[in-house]
Design an enzyme around this catalytic site. Structure first.
Site, PDB file in Angstrom:
ATOM      1  N   THR A   1       0.815  -1.227   0.000  1.00 22.38           N
ATOM      2  CA  THR A   1       0.000   0.000   0.000  1.00 22.38           C
ATOM      3  C   THR A   1       0.847   1.275   0.000  1.00 22.38           C
ATOM      4  O   THR A   1       0.321   2.372  -0.136  1.00 22.38           O
ATOM      5  CB  THR A   1      -0.965   0.021   1.218  1.00 22.38           C
ATOM      6  OG1 THR A   1      -0.189  -0.148   2.401  1.00 22.38           O
ATOM      7  CG2 THR A   1      -1.992  -1.092   1.121  1.00 22.38           C
TER       8      THR A   1
ATOM      9  N   VAL B   1       6.125   2.852  -3.006  1.00 19.92           N
ATOM     10  CA  VAL B   1       6.983   1.910  -3.720  1.00 19.92           C
ATOM     11  C   VAL B   1       6.233   0.613  -3.985  1.00 19.92           C
ATOM     12  O   VAL B   1       6.336   0.025  -5.065  1.00 19.92           O
ATOM     13  CB  VAL B   1       8.304   1.677  -2.937  1.00 19.92           C
ATOM     14  CG1 VAL B   1       9.110   0.546  -3.557  1.00 19.92           C
ATOM     15  CG2 VAL B   1       9.130   2.957  -2.905  1.00 19.92           C
TER      16      VAL B   1
ATOM     17  N   SER C   1      -4.008  -2.103   6.917  1.00 18.71           N
ATOM     18  CA  SER C   1      -4.385  -2.078   5.501  1.00 18.71           C
ATOM     19  C   SER C   1      -5.042  -3.377   5.046  1.00 18.71           C
ATOM     20  O   SER C   1      -5.553  -3.457   3.924  1.00 18.71           O
ATOM     21  CB  SER C   1      -3.152  -1.818   4.633  1.00 18.71           C
ATOM     22  OG  SER C   1      -2.623  -0.542   4.906  1.00 18.71           O
TER      23      SER C   1
ATOM     24  N   CYS D   1      18.787   4.091  -3.906  1.00 21.62           N
ATOM     25  CA  CYS D   1      18.451   4.725  -5.191  1.00 21.62           C
ATOM     26  C   CYS D   1      19.603   5.539  -5.771  1.00 21.62           C
ATOM     27  O   CYS D   1      19.912   5.443  -6.967  1.00 21.62           O
ATOM     28  CB  CYS D   1      17.213   5.603  -5.036  1.00 21.62           C
ATOM     29  SG  CYS D   1      17.240   6.677  -3.588  1.00 21.62           S
TER      30      CYS D   1
ATOM     31  N   GLN E   1      18.357  15.364  -5.076  1.00 22.59           N
ATOM     32  CA  GLN E   1      17.427  14.272  -4.845  1.00 22.59           C
ATOM     33  C   GLN E   1      15.981  14.734  -4.708  1.00 22.59           C
ATOM     34  O   GLN E   1      15.678  15.723  -4.051  1.00 22.59           O
ATOM     35  CB  GLN E   1      17.875  13.481  -3.610  1.00 22.59           C
ATOM     36  CG  GLN E   1      19.196  12.782  -3.862  1.00 22.59           C
ATOM     37  CD  GLN E   1      19.656  11.871  -2.730  1.00 22.59           C
ATOM     38  OE1 GLN E   1      20.770  12.016  -2.273  1.00 22.59           O
ATOM     39  NE2 GLN E   1      18.825  10.945  -2.311  1.00 22.59           N
TER      40      GLN E   1
ATOM     41  N   GLY F   1      12.043  10.072  -2.694  1.00 26.68           N
ATOM     42  CA  GLY F   1      12.914   9.274  -1.835  1.00 26.68           C
ATOM     43  C   GLY F   1      12.478   9.297  -0.380  1.00 26.68           C
ATOM     44  O   GLY F   1      12.818   8.401   0.390  1.00 26.68           O
TER      45      GLY F   1
ATOM     46  N   LYS G   1      25.969   5.465   2.356  1.00 25.23           N
ATOM     47  CA  LYS G   1      25.458   4.359   1.533  1.00 25.23           C
ATOM     48  C   LYS G   1      26.168   4.360   0.177  1.00 25.23           C
ATOM     49  O   LYS G   1      26.578   3.311  -0.322  1.00 25.23           O
ATOM     50  CB  LYS G   1      23.950   4.499   1.327  1.00 25.23           C
ATOM     51  CG  LYS G   1      23.123   4.112   2.546  1.00 25.23           C
ATOM     52  CD  LYS G   1      21.634   4.387   2.305  1.00 25.23           C
ATOM     53  CE  LYS G   1      20.842   4.166   3.588  1.00 25.23           C
ATOM     54  NZ  LYS G   1      19.432   4.624   3.460  1.00 25.23           N
TER      55      LYS G   1
ATOM     56  N   HIS H   1      15.963  11.601  -9.397  1.00 25.70           N
ATOM     57  CA  HIS H   1      17.207  12.134  -8.836  1.00 25.70           C
ATOM     58  C   HIS H   1      18.149  12.568  -9.965  1.00 25.70           C
ATOM     59  O   HIS H   1      18.149  11.971 -11.042  1.00 25.70           O
ATOM     60  CB  HIS H   1      17.944  11.053  -8.039  1.00 25.70           C
ATOM     61  CG  HIS H   1      17.323  10.703  -6.725  1.00 25.70           C
ATOM     62  ND1 HIS H   1      16.232  11.341  -6.205  1.00 25.70           N
ATOM     63  CD2 HIS H   1      17.676   9.763  -5.806  1.00 25.70           C
ATOM     64  CE1 HIS H   1      15.929  10.808  -5.025  1.00 25.70           C
ATOM     65  NE2 HIS H   1      16.787   9.841  -4.767  1.00 25.70           N
TER      66      HIS H   1
ATOM     67  N   GLN I   1      13.689   7.887  -9.392  1.00 23.67           N
ATOM     68  CA  GLN I   1      14.018   7.324  -8.075  1.00 23.67           C
ATOM     69  C   GLN I   1      13.119   6.152  -7.728  1.00 23.67           C
ATOM     70  O   GLN I   1      13.559   5.173  -7.129  1.00 23.67           O
ATOM     71  CB  GLN I   1      13.910   8.445  -7.020  1.00 23.67           C
ATOM     72  CG  GLN I   1      14.335   8.059  -5.618  1.00 23.67           C
ATOM     73  CD  GLN I   1      13.232   7.400  -4.818  1.00 23.67           C
ATOM     74  OE1 GLN I   1      12.054   7.677  -5.005  1.00 23.67           O
ATOM     75  NE2 GLN I   1      13.618   6.503  -3.913  1.00 23.67           N
TER      76      GLN I   1
END
Lengths: 374, 374
Positions: free
Chosen positions: B46, B49, B75, B169, B196, B200, B253, B282, B357
């Site tokens: 839900t 993404v 959900s 990403c 960005q 995100g 990262k 991005h 992204q």
């Protein structure tokens, strides 16, 4: 009274007057209308930068015995309020510079090329905001906090005037923060990526960003007059022409002007200049390589006492420089100061810099140059 | 039918379907509902993404014999249309993964940590979009165009499943363009500055950017729920927590994931991650240092044939990658490819990269990983 409306007045598009705690810019002079002051001309007074020139002159109580407002024939006759007087815009001609001590030019490169030397010949010291003379040998390219010595010997009241160039906005904002570190540890290479505001492309670009944003939110196609593509909720490579080496002119200004201002032909600079949907303050991500080691704590202390610079570097609350926070402010803000993990032995730092493009990036710097002449 | 509205539908906030001429992503499979297909579970269906997962699975006609939609208890029971069927969201529990071949996780790191190993124990191959397992030894961190070999030996239908991590990403988008050049000339150091998008930070951040922009244009104070400061007409350092070394988690990262994906512990990376007021793609300014010389023409030719990459590099018309142009598209766009003037002997390049992204930065990459399992 002509309408010279400023696109940046709405409260949340940009913030009002400076409130940052900071080291004051070093050359501030507290005066205004004075019989003994210089006679000033502002060339291109009806443009966004010209208007900001008046605002900065007034804010800084710049002393003057006369103030001449010059623009194209089209704008001649318009009235402009300045302090408690109403002044009339005059047409810029070859005769405009009789008895002018300081001429602040911001009417584009071709006007500067045509009238700058005429003004200097008549004895004026020209502070030119265009790129016309920046790389010309013998013309000082000056950031007052960085290289005031470059204009040594230039005085007002001489029979022969002079040309002084105001650097490009991105260069000024970057070097305000990089120079104090350069003096300490010598920068050998600098990798810059910019986040540039609409104001650099003029008031019309700012209006277009606002208009487009309204249109996009209403689901309408965006009006693209100034830029060829949608600016609202988008970003793109700087609109300056791209040169044969693949860099655009804006980027090569950073490369070349840095060398001239630092008087160091060996410093390596690369830049990627990007236009972002922000109104009037530029941001820059700056990666530095140093000849000598420099740790981040020392760098932060150096920057805290640097003139015209304010450090915003609060890691706990994630508070760092942002364009809106420096809009309409005099100081360049720097933060995200950290040892570069990609370089060995404290020879590298990363930082993030923000400054008002119209103010320190253009008018304030030029007025500070003029103040050095007093 | 529950409302799972997507904040990105308005035409000019982001552009519709891919139209770029490009090399197709290599692992595309043209199938859909099939008795012989794997059974799929989407965890966190839900969310923004999760919804995009369904869209990508459908767009790519991903084969499946069953599709289980999993989310929190809150959900559970909601209905979601998928292709020509209506599916019901089920509550995620330890029993959700019986007879699941591939589980696509995007419900945050803590859910992944709790349920990812359970799913793998039950025989599922988990493709996890969170950062939970990315740096765990033995868990492949995969960009299908870059290092598919990292997941060698992992198959569906085994009694014992596996965990595969989807990179961050920003890392995916950068390495899509940097890897083909790395293979040719070996990248020794990379300096990245990001631009960005709101996506995100999730759908709520995108909504907030839109809401704030409306408020600002109406002269109202902006609503700041997701971020602590105004996002409309502004930009700021990425909201990820700042670590002791002064880098934020997003930046580290990029540093660490690049090393793992390239299987090269010596590559030097530094990154400055900035949030800009753009909806869902991005951009990244990337400066590269190479062990071997690499000229820009060769680099451009290499990138033109790189899978999943499209070159937009038209210097004459100043047309280069921009976020809006890659929004909702599969390909990562690269341009501004030029020899770095700050490095000697063709050992450096600058480039500018843009990618969606939500798509290549998250869901598409995960679905491509799943396709490698078929």
């Amino acid at each position: 009274m002509a309408s010279l409306s400023h696109p940046l007045k709405p409260r949340f598009l940009s913030t009002p007057k400076p409130k940052l705690q900071t080291n004051k810019c070093p050359t501030k002079v507290r005066m205004s209308f004075q019989e003994s002051g210089p006679s000033i001309a502002v060339v291109g007074v009806t443009g966004a930068v010209g208007q900001e020139f008046l605002s900065v002159l007034s804010d800084r109580d710049f002393p003057y015995r006369s103030l001449k407002l010059l623009a194209s024939k089209r704008s001649a006759g318009k009235s402009i309020s300045f302090q408690d007087r109403t002044l009339t815009v005059q047409e810029l001609t070859a005769d405009s510079f009789d008895d002018v001590d300081i001429a602040l030019f911001s009417a584009g490169g071709s006007i500067s090329k045509q009238f700058g030397p005429i003004a200097a010949d008549k004895g004026a010291v020209v502070v030119d905001n265009s790129s016309a003379f920046r790389m010309v040998d013998g013309v000082p390219l000056v950031i007052p906090e960085v290289n005031p010595e470059a204009m040594a010997g230039i005085k007002i009241g001489n029979k022969k005037g002079a040309l002084i160039a105001n650097p490009n906005c991105s260069t000024i904002i970057c070097l305000m923060a990089a120079t104090p570190l350069h003096r300490h540890a010598k920068v050998t290479r600098m990798v810059v990526s910019t986040y540039q505001a609409a104001s650099g492309a003029g008031a019309a670009a700012m209006h277009e960003l606002e208009l487009q944003t309204r249109e996009v939110l209403e689901g309408k196609p965006p009006t693209c007059n100034i830029f060829k593509q949608q600016y609202a909720f988008n970003l793109f490579s700087h609109n300056a022409p791209v040169l044969e080496n693949g860099y655009n002119e804006e980027e090569m200004k950073m490369v070349k002007e840095t060398r001239k201002i630092w008087n160091d032909m060996n410093v390596k600079v690369t830049a990627t200049c990007i236009r972002v949907p922000v109104m009037r303050a530029h941001a820059e991500s700056v990666n530095l390589q140093f000849e000598k080691p420099l740790d981040e704590d020392t760098a932060r202390e150096i920057l805290k006492t640097a003139p015209g610079v304010v450090v915003i570097d609060d890691r706990t609350s994630n508070r760092f420089p942002a364009p809106l926070e420096v809009s309409n402010k005099d100081e360049v803000a720097v933060g995200r100061i950290r040892q570069d993990v990609s370089q060995e032995g404290n020879h590298g730092l990363d930082m993030f810099v923000c400054g008002d493009q119209v103010r320190k990036g253009a008018t304030l710097n030029a007025v500070q140059i003029a103040e050095l002449l007093l």
